[in-house]
Design a protein around this motif. Structure first.
Motif, PDB file in Angstrom:
ATOM      1  N   LEU A 192       0.822  -1.196   0.000  1.00 59.73           N
ATOM      2  CA  LEU A 192       0.000   0.000   0.000  1.00 59.73           C
ATOM      3  C   LEU A 192       0.865   1.260   0.000  1.00 59.73           C
ATOM      4  N   ASN A 193       1.898   1.260   0.805  1.00 57.64           N
ATOM      5  CA  ASN A 193       2.778   2.435   0.865  1.00 57.64           C
ATOM      6  C   ASN A 193       3.429   2.710  -0.488  1.00 57.64           C
ATOM      7  N   LYS A 194       3.904   1.653  -1.142  1.00 55.57           N
ATOM      8  CA  LYS A 194       4.527   1.819  -2.455  1.00 55.57           C
ATOM      9  C   LYS A 194       3.502   2.285  -3.488  1.00 55.57           C
ATOM     10  N   GLY A 195       2.298   1.724  -3.402  1.00 52.19           N
ATOM     11  CA  GLY A 195       1.253   2.108  -4.330  1.00 52.19           C
ATOM     12  C   GLY A 195       0.837   3.561  -4.172  1.00 52.19           C
ATOM     13  N   TYR A 196       0.714   4.007  -2.931  1.00 54.79           N
ATOM     14  CA  TYR A 196       0.320   5.400  -2.700  1.00 54.79           C
ATOM     15  C   TYR A 196       1.419   6.377  -3.106  1.00 54.79           C
ATOM     16  N   GLU A 197       2.660   6.000  -2.884  1.00 54.43           N
ATOM     17  CA  GLU A 197       3.761   6.868  -3.323  1.00 54.43           C
ATOM     18  C   GLU A 197       3.754   7.015  -4.841  1.00 54.43           C
ATOM     19  N   SER A 198       3.488   5.912  -5.538  1.00 52.09           N
ATOM     20  CA  SER A 198       3.430   5.951  -6.992  1.00 52.09           C
ATOM     21  C   SER A 198       2.244   6.791  -7.455  1.00 52.09           C
ATOM     22  N   LEU A 199       1.104   6.615  -6.794  1.00 53.20           N
ATOM     23  CA  LEU A 199      -0.091   7.365  -7.154  1.00 53.20           C
ATOM     24  C   LEU A 199       0.127   8.865  -6.947  1.00 53.20           C
ATOM     25  N   LYS A 200       0.746   9.232  -5.832  1.00 58.19           N
ATOM     26  CA  LYS A 200       0.989  10.648  -5.551  1.00 58.19           C
ATOM     27  C   LYS A 200       1.877  11.295  -6.601  1.00 58.19           C
ATOM     28  N   SER A 201       2.754  10.500  -7.215  1.00 56.51           N
ATOM     29  CA  SER A 201       3.664  11.054  -8.215  1.00 56.51           C
ATOM     30  C   SER A 201       2.959  11.411  -9.518  1.00 56.51           C
ATOM     31  N   ILE A 202       1.726  10.883  -9.711  1.00 52.35           N
ATOM     32  CA  ILE A 202       0.980  11.121 -10.952  1.00 52.35           C
ATOM     33  C   ILE A 202      -0.167  12.103 -10.749  1.00 52.35           C
ATOM     34  N   LEU A 203      -0.885  11.967  -9.646  1.00 50.74           N
ATOM     35  CA  LEU A 203      -2.071  12.790  -9.416  1.00 50.74           C
ATOM     36  C   LEU A 203      -1.744  14.281  -9.394  1.00 50.74           C
ATOM     37  N   PRO A 204      -2.730  15.110  -9.849  1.00 50.83           N
ATOM     38  CA  PRO A 204      -4.125  14.791 -10.179  1.00 50.83           C
ATOM     39  C   PRO A 204      -4.337  14.328 -11.628  1.00 50.83           C
ATOM     40  N   ASN A 205      -3.267  13.974 -12.329  1.00 50.11           N
ATOM     41  CA  ASN A 205      -3.396  13.513 -13.716  1.00 50.11           C
ATOM     42  C   ASN A 205      -3.690  12.020 -13.765  1.00 50.11           C
ATOM     43  N   GLU A 206      -4.145  11.540 -14.919  1.00 47.62           N
ATOM     44  CA  GLU A 206      -4.388  10.116 -15.103  1.00 47.62           C
ATOM     45  C   GLU A 206      -3.092   9.372 -15.393  1.00 47.62           C
ATOM     46  N   THR A 207      -2.245   9.924 -16.235  1.00 48.15           N
ATOM     47  CA  THR A 207      -0.936   9.339 -16.539  1.00 48.15           C
ATOM     48  C   THR A 207       0.085  10.466 -16.572  1.00 48.15           C
TER      49      THR A 207
END
Length: 338
Positions: A192-207
């Motif tokens: 979960l921690n790795k996933g959220y770090e990855s997600l934060k690096s993209i948001l608020p964009n889709e890709t």
């Protein structure tokens, strides 16, 4: 422009009669899943079964229909176990868990965009809620093996591979469902921690290359993710990225989308308007105007088309994903939950 209607008792009565004539659950196949559509001129929509579509139908369906979907998802998980897809790191796209199946719930052969990690997150979420720890454990193992937090995929729209916010969010939602139902552990917490770090690096964009995309709404509905990550301010930025895609009859997937439901013939300024986007945006914002627009589509056509092109329904006159989103939106509105 939209059909102009007086939203009085007569309108509501007519709409209610249309809704009552169409029962989503009556379209469930004997295998437990829903095809994308029935009666589509694109025959693949009538014969193939997508995990993603069924996940959203699951959210709208009654308890008996939900149980049938759960059992079908278990069969898909068992099928993938027999193919040993939980045991080894995929060496080719074909080796990933497929997001689409035939009537026998078997993989469909032929080259295609096989890597769609959001579908795996959908499976994990539903089977965790169903307390199926055996297959939930295997799906967690699979997500760890493919390192979903850094695994590009084709995502919602089954196109070129990138790291996608919507796919990351689906996997994270699945893992959070696992923890909610079976308790957390060091392995899932690290994922979960790795996933959220990855997600934060993209948001608020889709890709990393696309700012505006209809798939971004999946970060707000269904189910909110970790409030420390998906903050109120970030939700607003996501909505701001989607609003430019809103059109009269739906929401386009992204600027320059060429897909019309059968082939690639559209493009900038001509994009198909996806009807499911309107009730979805209502569920994310609570703004009744989007539900009103959805109601007008439902009243005009009787069912929810996949999309509108040049003011007319495309080749799929009834998309069950759209029907499900509309049903959920009406239920939320009637209960004043938004």
């Amino acid at each position: 422009m939209f059909l102009i209607l007086n939203h009085n008792n007569s309108f509501i009565q007519i709409l209610h009669e249309i809704i009552m004539r169409f029962k989503l659950e009556s379209c469930q196949h004997e295998n437990g899943l829903f095809p994308a559509s029935i009666g589509s001129k694109n025959k693949l929509m009538n014969e193939y079964f997508w995990i993603r579509d069924n996940y959203y139908v699951y959210l709208a369906a009654d308890s008996l229909s939900k149980l049938k979907i759960i059992r079908a998802f278990q069969k898909i998980a068992d099928y993938n176990k027999k193919l040993e897809k939980f045991d080894y790191k995929p060496l080719a796209d074909f080796n990933y868990i497929h997001p689409r199946y035939n009537k026998k719930l078997e993989e469909i052969p032929g080259g295609w965009a096989w890597v769609q990690n959001d579908s795996v997150g959908n499976l994990l979420e539903v089977l965790s809620q169903a307390k199926d720890k055996y297959y939930a454990d295997k799906l967690v193992k699979y997500l760890a093996t493919i390192e979903f937090w850094s695994c590009p995929d084709s995502g919602f729209w089954e196109e070129g591979k990138e790291l996608r916010s919507s796919s990351l969010a689906a996997c994270l939602r699945g893992l959070e469902s696992y923890e909610n139902n079976f308790g957390d552990n060091r392995k899932t917490r690290e994922m979960l921690n790795k996933g959220y770090e990855s997600l934060k690096s993209i948001l608020p964009n889709e890709t990393p290359t696309r700012k505006s995309d209809l798939a971004l709404l999946s970060l707000i509905y269904p189910g909110e993710l970790n409030h420390n990550i998906i903050t109120k301010e970030l939700k607003q930025k996501i909505i701001e990225n989607v609003i430019p895609l809103v059109r009269d009859y739906g929401i386009i997937r992204y600027h320059g989308d060429k897909w019309n439901g059968a082939d690639w013939s559209l493009g900038e300024g001509k994009e198909m308007q996806w009807t499911m986007g309107l009730p979805w945006l209502y569920l994310c914002t609570g703004q009744k105007e989007y539900l009103e627009k959805t109601r007008e589509i439902k009243l005009r056509y009787g069912t929810m088309p996949e999309g509108i092109v040049d003011g007319n329904p495309n080749c799929t006159s009834c998309l069950f994903w759209s029907e499900a989103m509309y049903k959920i939106a009406e239920k939320k509105f009637s209960k004043h939950e938004i």
